[in-house]
Design a protein around this motif. Sequence first.
Motif, PDB file in Angstrom:
ATOM      1  N   MET A 192      25.649  -6.093 -33.118  1.00  0.00           N
ATOM      2  CA  MET A 192      26.212  -6.699 -31.917  1.00  0.00           C
ATOM      3  C   MET A 192      25.572  -6.147 -30.640  1.00  0.00           C
ATOM      4  N   PHE A 193      25.442  -4.835 -30.594  1.00  0.00           N
ATOM      5  CA  PHE A 193      25.023  -4.176 -29.376  1.00  0.00           C
ATOM      6  C   PHE A 193      23.706  -4.721 -28.809  1.00  0.00           C
ATOM      7  N   PRO A 194      22.671  -4.900 -29.647  1.00  0.00           N
ATOM      8  CA  PRO A 194      21.405  -5.410 -29.096  1.00  0.00           C
ATOM      9  C   PRO A 194      21.554  -6.769 -28.437  1.00  0.00           C
ATOM     10  N   MET A 195      22.531  -7.557 -28.838  1.00  0.00           N
ATOM     11  CA  MET A 195      22.694  -8.881 -28.236  1.00  0.00           C
ATOM     12  C   MET A 195      23.050  -8.787 -26.763  1.00  0.00           C
ATOM     13  N   GLU A 227      16.429  -8.894 -23.019  1.00  0.00           N
ATOM     14  CA  GLU A 227      15.437  -9.200 -24.055  1.00  0.00           C
ATOM     15  C   GLU A 227      14.449  -8.067 -24.321  1.00  0.00           C
ATOM     16  N   ASP A 228      13.874  -7.573 -23.201  1.00  0.00           N
ATOM     17  CA  ASP A 228      12.765  -6.641 -23.377  1.00  0.00           C
ATOM     18  C   ASP A 228      13.224  -5.210 -23.578  1.00  0.00           C
ATOM     19  N   MET A 229      14.544  -5.028 -23.551  1.00  0.00           N
ATOM     20  CA  MET A 229      15.019  -3.655 -23.689  1.00  0.00           C
ATOM     21  C   MET A 229      15.271  -3.359 -25.161  1.00  0.00           C
ATOM     22  N   PHE A 230      14.782  -2.195 -25.569  1.00  0.00           N
ATOM     23  CA  PHE A 230      14.914  -1.858 -26.981  1.00  0.00           C
ATOM     24  C   PHE A 230      15.390  -0.423 -27.099  1.00  0.00           C
TER      25      PHE A 230
END
Lengths: 244, 481
Positions: free
Chosen positions: B334-337, B341-344
């Motif tokens: 969930m968290f990456p959503m 976009e470009d943050m990893f």
Amino acid sequence: MSDKIIQITEMNKWFGDFQVLKNINLEVEKNKKIVVCGPSGSGKSTLIRCINRLEEHQQGSIIVDGNELTEDTKDIEKIRAEVGMVFQQFNLFPHLSILDNCTLAPIWVKKMPKKDAEELALQHLEKVQIADQASKYPGQLSGGQQQRCAIARALCMEPKIMLFDEPTSALDPEMIKEVLDAMVNLAKAGMTMIVVTHEMGFAKEVADEVIFMDEGMIVERAETKEFFANPKSDRTKLFLSQIL
Amino acid sequence: MMNKLNFLQPDKNNLNTYLYTGVILVSLSIFIVFLNSFFNKDIISFLPGSISFFLPLILGFIGLHLIRIDYSGLKFLDRVNKNINTNNFNAFLSLLIVFVIIKSLPPLLSWFILDANIAGDSKDVCTGSGACWTYIKIWFNRFMYGMYPNAEQWRINLSFIALASLGTIGFFATEKFKKYLTLYYVVVYPVIAFFFIFFFISGGPIFFDFSYGIIAAVISVIIGFFIPSKFKMYYFIIVPITLYILLKYVFFYEELIELGKLEALEWVETGAWGGLSLTFIVSFFCLIFCFPIGLFLSLGRRSDFPVIKYFSIGMIEFWRGVPLITVLFMSSVMFPMFLPEDMFIDKLVRVIIAISLFEAAYVAEVIRGGLQALPRGQYDAAKSLGMGYWKMHILVILPQALKLVIPGIANTFLALVKDTPLIFVVGLLEIVGMLNLAKTNPEWLGFAMEGYVFASVLFFIICYAMSKYSYNLEQKYKTER
């Protein structure tokens, strides 16, 4: 500035709906020794706890050494550093040795170098005659010794006023004398003191004035001799007749 | 009944007779069980079934009864009587326990050692009925390092050795530096550990960040000796960061882009990390992060400011209220959503943050228990000496409260270490994860038992060491009362 070091005017305090202090007016001059007495629950302890703002008052004003006690917390720590307090339950820090108990506040609050603080602490411990116990922990000392250490700890901050909140009430009768002796010496050295106590012998010996409180009010305030010889109010007479 | 038995009690005069009879009976009973268990010989099989089953117990019981005496003067006998033979019931229980141990030793021994195999390097050697330690031997490397490339494993070893030795500095510090130790362990050490693990073990171009960090730190420490102590506080915050930024973006930037391709350590993505080393990494970081977070939450919960107070309560109740496995799942899915976009953010970092917050809630409540156990007088005394909130807490309240809650904290930390296997839900395989992977390997089917025993032993060693350490801490700070 006058030499009135504490000025309390029209002070009221409530715990919830219960009014503990009613319309307190009190002025204390420098170098005076005041004894506060009265039945339990009369607000004596609350009164002196208000003087260094361990309790907050809701109405009126308290001026200590020219600073009014308000909600401005920055000042309060400076004022507290100048007002020493000794508690009924000693409240030494059990995780620190006697010496560290005494040097903690000078080092961290007054930023005194450690060496000087230790010297000062030993001086004060010497005065209350427990310098030889300096490396022990509070738990290893008797009640009387602990209370004398608590006095030394407060003195290490070199306060202008000392407040005593029933300093001998939690002690065995034998130990009361050693603590009272330390307090008498302190009084003779000219410290301004406010002492809540039931020790009337002590009051007679050192107090300049005695204040009698009941039900949150100052019932009577008089010179010591006058207080014991001719108490004015009936309530005071009753109280004195019961404890003397 | 008691009277009848009482005449069987020894006294000073006939002690020897009773003692010999009793010892012979007890030895006989143990001997019977021993023979039965180790050599499969039933020397009392001539008796009817049920009697032969209970006979050792009865013999031993009578024997123990015969040697029971208040005080005999014989050291060993008195110790036995005091510890395992105080009354009939205890004697019976003691016998039972001894027999169970004797009975269970042979099968355990044979599984662990006698019938076990460790030679060879394939499952074909495992023909005996015992454990197949060959399996552990072959997979040992994977169980320790996961999928980390063999050639690069020295980096993990080096980091762990370096961190372990840096961690022991406290034992060698001289009096002069003792007062900085807390600062070192709370701030400096975790930062060093972070650099080591995230830059050195991870490698890749990012490794140069690590080198800049080291260079900046070394230079600033050297200059630091010449700075008046008054400014040291500011100095050690500002200079290393400035140096780091200068090194990274001004001086070396151009050249190192080129160099980076040539000389950087090989990059190993965190997904390939695994095994026991990952258990250590996750546990270590979660421990050092969850403690300060928990500390602040516990103080926050007691704060007078409503915003801080309700934020802390909310955090604590939320993290205590959700299962760890869902937290981990959300952190990875969930968290990456919610991120741009470009943050990893690395998977391992997310997992560590998730577990830290989760455990911090527990730590917070444990510490709050300690804070509440302190008498109000301690606060009054500290305040009356002119201490503000932080001085009061750091110098007076927390040292006492934390000492009180050492057992509770140790409890939480042990639970944390044993919770780490759950990170398999996001695809990180620490030691138990590797076991599960290995046991499904077609060539090595059927050795799950060995794997789980192996992992249990490792976890037990880690946890027992932690619990011993916490006990030592308790003793160390037990200076008063």
